[in-house]
Design a protein around this motif. Structure first.
Motif, PDB file in Angstrom:
ATOM      1  N   PHE A  43      -4.805  79.801  34.916  1.00 12.08           N
ATOM      2  CA  PHE A  43      -6.000  80.423  34.336  1.00 12.08           C
ATOM      3  C   PHE A  43      -5.732  81.908  34.125  1.00 12.08           C
ATOM      4  CE2 PHE A  43     -10.051  82.723  34.987  1.00 12.08           C
ATOM      5  CZ  PHE A  43     -10.744  82.227  33.899  1.00 12.08           C
ATOM      6  N   PHE A  44      -5.861  82.353  32.886  1.00  8.92           N
ATOM      7  CA  PHE A  44      -5.587  83.748  32.560  1.00  8.92           C
ATOM      8  C   PHE A  44      -6.829  84.534  32.199  1.00  8.92           C
ATOM      9  CE2 PHE A  44      -1.639  81.496  31.959  1.00  8.92           C
ATOM     10  CZ  PHE A  44      -0.750  82.319  32.628  1.00  8.92           C
ATOM     11  N   GLY A  45      -7.965  83.861  32.036  1.00 12.59           N
ATOM     12  CA  GLY A  45      -9.199  84.568  31.732  1.00 12.59           C
ATOM     13  C   GLY A  45     -10.099  83.773  30.811  1.00 12.59           C
ATOM     14  N   ALA A  46     -11.324  84.273  30.677  1.00 13.65           N
ATOM     15  CA  ALA A  46     -12.313  83.647  29.803  1.00 13.65           C
ATOM     16  C   ALA A  46     -13.242  84.725  29.272  1.00 13.65           C
ATOM     17  CB  ALA A  46     -13.112  82.600  30.575  1.00 13.65           C
ATOM     18  N   VAL A  47     -13.854  84.416  28.153  1.00 11.15           N
ATOM     19  CA  VAL A  47     -14.832  85.325  27.565  1.00 11.15           C
ATOM     20  C   VAL A  47     -16.065  84.522  27.188  1.00 11.15           C
ATOM     21  CG1 VAL A  47     -13.854  85.125  25.233  1.00 11.15           C
ATOM     22  CG2 VAL A  47     -15.230  87.115  25.823  1.00 11.15           C
ATOM     23  N   ILE A  48     -17.219  85.112  27.448  1.00  8.46           N
ATOM     24  CA  ILE A  48     -18.498  84.508  27.096  1.00  8.46           C
ATOM     25  C   ILE A  48     -19.270  85.534  26.276  1.00  8.46           C
ATOM     26  CG2 ILE A  48     -20.680  83.597  27.986  1.00  8.46           C
ATOM     27  CD1 ILE A  48     -19.025  83.086  30.639  1.00  8.46           C
ATOM     28  N   GLN A  49     -19.735  85.123  25.113  1.00  5.97           N
ATOM     29  CA  GLN A  49     -20.595  85.989  24.310  1.00  5.97           C
ATOM     30  C   GLN A  49     -21.967  85.341  24.248  1.00  5.97           C
ATOM     31  OE1 GLN A  49     -19.731  86.601  20.136  1.00  5.97           O
ATOM     32  NE2 GLN A  49     -20.632  88.629  20.241  1.00  5.97           N
ATOM     33  N   HIS A  50     -22.943  86.024  24.813  1.00  5.54           N
ATOM     34  CA  HIS A  50     -24.316  85.518  24.815  1.00  5.54           C
ATOM     35  C   HIS A  50     -24.966  85.757  23.455  1.00  5.54           C
ATOM     36  CE1 HIS A  50     -24.420  84.695  29.114  1.00  5.54           C
ATOM     37  NE2 HIS A  50     -23.682  85.782  29.262  1.00  5.54           N
ATOM     38  N   LYS A  51     -26.020  85.032  23.181  1.00  8.00           N
ATOM     39  CA  LYS A  51     -26.749  85.196  21.921  1.00  8.00           C
ATOM     40  C   LYS A  51     -27.258  86.612  21.736  1.00  8.00           C
ATOM     41  CE  LYS A  51     -28.134  80.398  21.620  1.00  8.00           C
ATOM     42  NZ  LYS A  51     -29.212  79.426  21.685  1.00  8.00           N
ATOM     43  N   THR A  52     -27.473  87.314  22.842  1.00 12.09           N
ATOM     44  CA  THR A  52     -27.933  88.707  22.775  1.00 12.09           C
ATOM     45  C   THR A  52     -26.828  89.660  22.318  1.00 12.09           C
ATOM     46  OG1 THR A  52     -27.310  89.139  25.065  1.00 12.09           O
ATOM     47  CG2 THR A  52     -29.569  88.339  24.652  1.00 12.09           C
ATOM     48  N   GLY A  53     -25.583  89.159  22.273  1.00 12.92           N
ATOM     49  CA  GLY A  53     -24.457  90.003  21.907  1.00 12.92           C
ATOM     50  C   GLY A  53     -23.680  90.489  23.114  1.00 12.92           C
ATOM     51  N   GLU A  54     -24.250  90.337  24.291  1.00 13.93           N
ATOM     52  CA  GLU A  54     -23.546  90.757  25.507  1.00 13.93           C
ATOM     53  C   GLU A  54     -22.300  89.894  25.700  1.00 13.93           C
ATOM     54  OE1 GLU A  54     -26.890  92.263  28.530  1.00 13.93           O
ATOM     55  OE2 GLU A  54     -27.056  90.163  27.901  1.00 13.93           O
ATOM     56  N   ILE A  55     -21.248  90.534  26.176  1.00 11.92           N
ATOM     57  CA  ILE A  55     -19.961  89.862  26.356  1.00 11.92           C
ATOM     58  C   ILE A  55     -19.538  90.004  27.809  1.00 11.92           C
ATOM     59  CG2 ILE A  55     -17.527  89.880  25.710  1.00 11.92           C
ATOM     60  CD1 ILE A  55     -18.487  91.097  23.001  1.00 11.92           C
ATOM     61  N   ILE A  56     -19.115  88.895  28.375  1.00 14.89           N
ATOM     62  CA  ILE A  56     -18.584  88.884  29.737  1.00 14.89           C
ATOM     63  C   ILE A  56     -17.124  88.451  29.649  1.00 14.89           C
ATOM     64  CG2 ILE A  56     -18.726  87.868  32.046  1.00 14.89           C
ATOM     65  CD1 ILE A  56     -21.262  89.375  31.375  1.00 14.89           C
ATOM     66  N   LEU A  57     -16.234  89.285  30.135  1.00 18.18           N
ATOM     67  CA  LEU A  57     -14.830  88.918  30.285  1.00 18.18           C
ATOM     68  C   LEU A  57     -14.604  88.651  31.758  1.00 18.18           C
ATOM     69  CD1 LEU A  57     -13.122  91.762  28.225  1.00 18.18           C
ATOM     70  CD2 LEU A  57     -13.482  89.422  27.493  1.00 18.18           C
ATOM     71  N   THR A  58     -14.035  87.520  32.079  1.00 15.31           N
ATOM     72  CA  THR A  58     -13.734  87.214  33.461  1.00 15.31           C
ATOM     73  C   THR A  58     -12.246  86.948  33.587  1.00 15.31           C
ATOM     74  OG1 THR A  58     -14.238  85.764  35.328  1.00 15.31           O
ATOM     75  CG2 THR A  58     -14.471  84.801  33.141  1.00 15.31           C
ATOM     76  N   LEU A  59     -11.613  87.708  34.464  1.00 15.15           N
ATOM     77  CA  LEU A  59     -10.173  87.623  34.656  1.00 15.15           C
ATOM     78  C   LEU A  59      -9.869  87.391  36.125  1.00 15.15           C
ATOM     79  CD1 LEU A  59      -9.179  90.662  32.413  1.00 15.15           C
ATOM     80  CD2 LEU A  59      -9.059  88.255  31.802  1.00 15.15           C
ATOM     81  N   PRO A  60      -8.798  86.635  36.407  1.00 13.16           N
ATOM     82  CA  PRO A  60      -8.471  86.368  37.799  1.00 13.16           C
ATOM     83  C   PRO A  60      -8.006  87.633  38.528  1.00 13.16           C
ATOM     84  CG  PRO A  60      -6.791  85.447  36.349  1.00 13.16           C
ATOM     85  CD  PRO A  60      -7.875  86.004  35.486  1.00 13.16           C
ATOM     86  N   THR A  61      -8.273  87.669  39.825  1.00 11.70           N
ATOM     87  CA  THR A  61      -7.809  88.787  40.641  1.00 11.70           C
ATOM     88  C   THR A  61      -6.343  88.567  41.008  1.00 11.70           C
ATOM     89  OG1 THR A  61      -8.527  87.713  42.660  1.00 11.70           O
ATOM     90  CG2 THR A  61     -10.107  89.190  41.607  1.00 11.70           C
ATOM     91  N   GLY A  62      -5.718  89.618  41.474  1.00 10.72           N
ATOM     92  CA  GLY A  62      -4.345  89.506  41.942  1.00 10.72           C
ATOM     93  C   GLY A  62      -3.305  89.495  40.849  1.00 10.72           C
ATOM     94  N   ARG A  63      -3.683  89.786  39.643  1.00 13.87           N
ATOM     95  CA  ARG A  63      -2.726  89.838  38.532  1.00 13.87           C
ATOM     96  C   ARG A  63      -2.399  91.302  38.251  1.00 13.87           C
ATOM     97  NH1 ARG A  63      -3.236  84.724  35.794  1.00 13.87           N
ATOM     98  NH2 ARG A  63      -3.724  83.290  37.484  1.00 13.87           N
ATOM     99  N   SER A  64      -1.338  91.530  37.542  1.00 15.37           N
ATOM    100  CA  SER A  64      -0.910  92.904  37.259  1.00 15.37           C
ATOM    101  C   SER A  64      -1.895  93.599  36.328  1.00 15.37           C
ATOM    102  CB  SER A  64       0.477  92.907  36.614  1.00 15.37           C
ATOM    103  OG  SER A  64       0.410  92.420  35.280  1.00 15.37           O
ATOM    104  N   GLU A  65      -1.870  94.915  36.366  1.00 16.94           N
ATOM    105  CA  GLU A  65      -2.716  95.712  35.466  1.00 16.94           C
ATOM    106  C   GLU A  65      -2.368  95.402  34.017  1.00 16.94           C
ATOM    107  OE1 GLU A  65      -3.590 100.377  34.398  1.00 16.94           O
ATOM    108  OE2 GLU A  65      -2.868  99.886  36.395  1.00 16.94           O
ATOM    109  N   LEU A  66      -1.088  95.222  33.736  1.00 16.51           N
ATOM    110  CA  LEU A  66      -0.652  94.903  32.375  1.00 16.51           C
ATOM    111  C   LEU A  66      -1.247  93.572  31.916  1.00 16.51           C
ATOM    112  CD1 LEU A  66       1.049  95.414  29.851  1.00 16.51           C
ATOM    113  CD2 LEU A  66       2.964  94.296  31.029  1.00 16.51           C
ATOM    114  N   GLU A  67      -1.233  92.569  32.787  1.00 12.29           N
ATOM    115  CA  GLU A  67      -1.798  91.271  32.410  1.00 12.29           C
ATOM    116  C   GLU A  67      -3.299  91.371  32.178  1.00 12.29           C
ATOM    117  OE1 GLU A  67      -2.558  86.951  34.349  1.00 12.29           O
ATOM    118  OE2 GLU A  67      -0.556  87.790  34.657  1.00 12.29           O
ATOM    119  N   HIS A  68      -4.006  92.069  33.056  1.00 13.11           N
ATOM    120  CA  HIS A  68      -5.453  92.243  32.881  1.00 13.11           C
ATOM    121  C   HIS A  68      -5.749  92.932  31.559  1.00 13.11           C
ATOM    122  CE1 HIS A  68      -8.119  91.600  36.584  1.00 13.11           C
ATOM    123  NE2 HIS A  68      -7.123  90.748  36.657  1.00 13.11           N
ATOM    124  N   ASP A  69      -5.049  94.013  31.285  1.00 11.44           N
ATOM    125  CA  ASP A  69      -5.259  94.787  30.069  1.00 11.44           C
ATOM    126  C   ASP A  69      -4.972  93.932  28.830  1.00 11.44           C
ATOM    127  OD1 ASP A  69      -5.539  97.777  29.016  1.00 11.44           O
ATOM    128  OD2 ASP A  69      -3.915  96.812  27.896  1.00 11.44           O
TER     129      ASP A  69
END
Length: 99
Positions: A43-69
């Motif tokens: 699992f490398f991450g997920a994104v949710i865009q709500h109907k309101t336009g709000e966006i949630i990015l969820t990324l796993p912990t313990g990964r490198s800063e480069l991978e998160h970015d």
């Protein structure tokens, strides 16, 4: 993260997607980055865009800063239909619709 409906970022957003500081991109796109509790190494991450336009990015912990970015930028590109090359294996993106 701001509440309410957000407009898509301006066209220059696509130009800055790979170079601007990630905090700025998150703010411009009304996105919030949160830690995921998913521990699956595939699992490398997920994104949710709500109907309101709000966006949630969820990324796993313990990964490198480069991978998160990198994953945050890639997921934002998916939300705003920015034309980027597909990620190499083992990365797979799946669109399950809008929240």
């Amino acid at each position: 993260m701001a509440s309410g409906t957000s407009a898509p970022p301006s066209a220059p957003f696509a130009d800055r997607l790979l170079s601007a500081p990630i905090d700025r991109l998150l703010a411009e796109s009304n996105a919030e980055l949160i830690d995921s509790s998913i521990t699956d190494p595939g699992f490398f991450g997920a994104v949710i865009q709500h109907k309101t336009g709000e966006i949630i990015l969820t990324l796993p912990t313990g990964r490198s800063e480069l991978e998160h970015d990198t994953m945050a930028r890639y997921l934002l590109a998916q939300v705003f239909d920015v034309d980027l090359p597909k990620l190499p294996a083992p990365f797979v993106t799946t669109d399950v619709g809008r929240a």
